[in-house]
Design a protein around this motif. Sequence first.
Motif, PDB file in Angstrom:
ATOM      1  N   LEU A 159       3.471  -7.962  -9.104  1.00 33.98           N
ATOM      2  CA  LEU A 159       2.868  -7.685  -7.807  1.00 33.98           C
ATOM      3  C   LEU A 159       2.843  -8.936  -6.930  1.00 33.98           C
ATOM      4  O   LEU A 159       3.106  -8.867  -5.727  1.00 33.98           O
ATOM      5  N   TYR A 160       2.544 -10.074  -7.534  1.00 40.94           N
ATOM      6  CA  TYR A 160       2.509 -11.328  -6.770  1.00 40.94           C
ATOM      7  C   TYR A 160       3.857 -11.617  -6.126  1.00 40.94           C
ATOM      8  O   TYR A 160       3.943 -11.899  -4.920  1.00 40.94           O
ATOM      9  N   PHE A 161       4.923 -11.548  -6.904  1.00 44.35           N
ATOM     10  CA  PHE A 161       6.239 -11.891  -6.372  1.00 44.35           C
ATOM     11  C   PHE A 161       6.729 -10.863  -5.350  1.00 44.35           C
ATOM     12  O   PHE A 161       7.362 -11.226  -4.351  1.00 44.35           O
ATOM     13  N   VAL A 162       6.420  -9.587  -5.575  1.00 47.53           N
ATOM     14  CA  VAL A 162       6.824  -8.572  -4.598  1.00 47.53           C
ATOM     15  C   VAL A 162       6.063  -8.761  -3.289  1.00 47.53           C
ATOM     16  O   VAL A 162       6.645  -8.707  -2.195  1.00 47.53           O
ATOM     17  N   CYS A 163       4.759  -9.004  -3.377  1.00 41.80           N
ATOM     18  CA  CYS A 163       3.952  -9.196  -2.176  1.00 41.80           C
ATOM     19  C   CYS A 163       4.397 -10.428  -1.398  1.00 41.80           C
ATOM     20  O   CYS A 163       4.517 -10.392  -0.163  1.00 41.80           O
ATOM     21  N   VAL A 164       4.651 -11.525  -2.102  1.00 39.35           N
ATOM     22  CA  VAL A 164       5.084 -12.745  -1.425  1.00 39.35           C
ATOM     23  C   VAL A 164       6.457 -12.546  -0.786  1.00 39.35           C
ATOM     24  O   VAL A 164       6.701 -13.010   0.335  1.00 39.35           O
ATOM     25  N   THR A 165       7.353 -11.860  -1.477  1.00 42.50           N
ATOM     26  CA  THR A 165       8.678 -11.606  -0.910  1.00 42.50           C
ATOM     27  C   THR A 165       8.587 -10.827   0.390  1.00 42.50           C
ATOM     28  O   THR A 165       9.238 -11.166   1.391  1.00 42.50           O
ATOM     29  N   HIS A 166       7.779  -9.786   0.398  1.00 39.08           N
ATOM     30  CA  HIS A 166       7.613  -8.999   1.616  1.00 39.08           C
ATOM     31  C   HIS A 166       6.892  -9.811   2.689  1.00 39.08           C
ATOM     32  O   HIS A 166       7.210  -9.713   3.883  1.00 39.08           O
ATOM     33  N   GLY A 167       5.928 -10.622   2.271  1.00 42.90           N
ATOM     34  CA  GLY A 167       5.223 -11.462   3.225  1.00 42.90           C
ATOM     35  C   GLY A 167       6.123 -12.502   3.869  1.00 42.90           C
ATOM     36  O   GLY A 167       6.019 -12.777   5.069  1.00 42.90           O
ATOM     37  N   LEU A 168       7.038 -13.091   3.089  1.00 40.79           N
ATOM     38  CA  LEU A 168       7.983 -14.063   3.637  1.00 40.79           C
ATOM     39  C   LEU A 168       8.934 -13.411   4.631  1.00 40.79           C
ATOM     40  O   LEU A 168       9.333 -14.023   5.628  1.00 40.79           O
ATOM     41  N   GLN A 169       9.286 -12.169   4.363  1.00 40.22           N
ATOM     42  CA  GLN A 169      10.157 -11.439   5.289  1.00 40.22           C
ATOM     43  C   GLN A 169       9.493 -11.297   6.656  1.00 40.22           C
ATOM     44  O   GLN A 169      10.125 -11.488   7.695  1.00 40.22           O
ATOM     45  N   PRO A 177       5.339  -7.337  12.293  1.00 38.08           N
ATOM     46  CA  PRO A 177       4.345  -6.629  11.472  1.00 38.08           C
ATOM     47  C   PRO A 177       4.932  -5.353  10.884  1.00 38.08           C
ATOM     48  O   PRO A 177       6.017  -4.906  11.266  1.00 38.08           O
ATOM     49  N   MET A 178       4.199  -4.749   9.955  1.00 37.73           N
ATOM     50  CA  MET A 178       4.748  -3.632   9.205  1.00 37.73           C
ATOM     51  C   MET A 178       5.163  -2.471  10.092  1.00 37.73           C
ATOM     52  O   MET A 178       6.240  -1.893   9.920  1.00 37.73           O
ATOM     53  N   GLY A 179       4.311  -2.093  11.028  1.00 39.77           N
ATOM     54  CA  GLY A 179       4.626  -0.934  11.861  1.00 39.77           C
ATOM     55  C   GLY A 179       5.924  -1.092  12.626  1.00 39.77           C
ATOM     56  O   GLY A 179       6.728  -0.152  12.721  1.00 39.77           O
ATOM     57  N   VAL A 180       6.178  -2.286  13.165  1.00 42.98           N
ATOM     58  CA  VAL A 180       7.410  -2.544  13.906  1.00 42.98           C
ATOM     59  C   VAL A 180       8.609  -2.536  12.965  1.00 42.98           C
ATOM     60  O   VAL A 180       9.675  -1.987  13.279  1.00 42.98           O
ATOM     61  N   VAL A 204       1.539  -5.949   3.393  1.00 39.43           N
ATOM     62  CA  VAL A 204       1.419  -7.411   3.403  1.00 39.43           C
ATOM     63  C   VAL A 204       1.861  -8.044   4.728  1.00 39.43           C
ATOM     64  O   VAL A 204       1.245  -9.015   5.183  1.00 39.43           O
ATOM     65  N   PRO A 205       2.935  -7.553   5.386  1.00 37.81           N
ATOM     66  CA  PRO A 205       3.345  -8.192   6.642  1.00 37.81           C
ATOM     67  C   PRO A 205       2.231  -8.334   7.669  1.00 37.81           C
ATOM     68  O   PRO A 205       2.235  -9.296   8.451  1.00 37.81           O
ATOM     69  N   ASP A 206       1.285  -7.407   7.679  1.00 39.32           N
ATOM     70  CA  ASP A 206       0.192  -7.499   8.645  1.00 39.32           C
ATOM     71  C   ASP A 206      -0.696  -8.712   8.394  1.00 39.32           C
ATOM     72  O   ASP A 206      -1.468  -9.098   9.266  1.00 39.32           O
ATOM     73  N   PHE A 207      -0.588  -9.315   7.208  1.00 36.84           N
ATOM     74  CA  PHE A 207      -1.443 -10.441   6.862  1.00 36.84           C
ATOM     75  C   PHE A 207      -0.667 -11.737   6.611  1.00 36.84           C
ATOM     76  O   PHE A 207      -1.236 -12.715   6.125  1.00 36.84           O
TER      77      PHE A 207
END
Length: 406
Positions: free
Chosen positions: A61-71, A78-81, A204-207
């Motif tokens: 979960l950590y690596f998936v969240c960070v990967t999406h956050g870095l994107q 943000p996620m919606g866009v 995650v992108p929203d944060f």
Amino acid sequence: MGQTGSDPGEDERPGVPWYRRTGAWIGMGTGPGALMTGAAVTGQVGPAIAIPAVVTGCLALYFVCVTHGLQAFRSRTPMGVSVREIFGGRSGWALTMIMVLAMIGWCGFYMGVGGAALSDLVGIPQVAGSCALGTVVMGLSLLGQERWNPLTYLTAGCAIALTIITVSAVPSDPPPTIELDPIVGFMAALGGMISYAVVFAMRVPDFTVDINRQSGVWIVGLTMLIPLLALAVLGVSLYARTGLFNLADLLARTERPQAGQLFLTLSTIAPSVTAVYSSAISVESLVQVPHRAAMAVVAACATVLGVTRFDQSLVGFLEVLAAVIPPALVVMLLTPRLTRAPRSPHPLLAWSSGAVVALALHAFSSFAGSVAGCCFTGLWLWLSSRMAPREVTATARTGGAGAKVT
């Protein structure tokens, strides 16, 4: 990441330092759902299998969240866009609505377990307890992220105190030993653990979208990983001692449950507020509605779920999320990395078909079904990208609108 200091991704950019975006991460890591998920998966496979699966799931979960956050950090989207750019305007509606419903479901889970604890604490009906907690969550959400973010440190402390009280005060009543094939059990427990935060991995992108340094995304992710790992493992221990996973029920069995009930109520606030905030951003990406109005509607819907004790349906809720959300996450992570972006409606078809595969295999194995669904989605995206014109590139690389911070 193998980048130098001259890379724009490493230089400080306009935005906020990572510690001002810790609220959602800490709320996810310290929420009572982390403890309950660890206990719930243990109830399915037993402690010996659950511990390695829980540790593996938290790291994944950590690596998936960070990967999406870095994107999101790189594209400032943000996620919606991102959903609209990758899926297309109309197709993006389906995923966004699923995400909103999933976030409302998680918020409703916390309203249920926290409302039950509050009602026991002050001697009021459970309906009144959930409504009172929902009112508090709505009020804090309307204050804006910059104001409620520091409050998460208080609720994180409450979650830690809750864990200590629960593990030490609940009478021991070990459940029967579970006989299960280690591989099958490990896969089932791993899928359950990943399901706990897979919705958060999507939002995650929203944060992270306005964090000022790339390294800050890795650091802020640790504020979720460390407490999540600790509480989930303690949840394994808790089930091994008591045979139960619902914290409200566990605390009611102690001689003096009042302190635990108070901490449980307070510890549900941070994850509930972040779910309301992120849900409202997603709602705004669909319809023109004031941010405060969207948050109020989301909080009200979650409160209704809390009144119905949605928290008692945790395992079934996690199983549905494990089938539907991971293939969508594959679309979000893989599409920007393809040389040629698949044309609409391929992203939607890739996600929906992957979800169907996951649901079809659910009876055999929830985790295996989720993996198969993700692989099917990835294959569909790759094949459809081969048919896309060369001049069409992944839309997420172009960036997008800035983050909405209230």
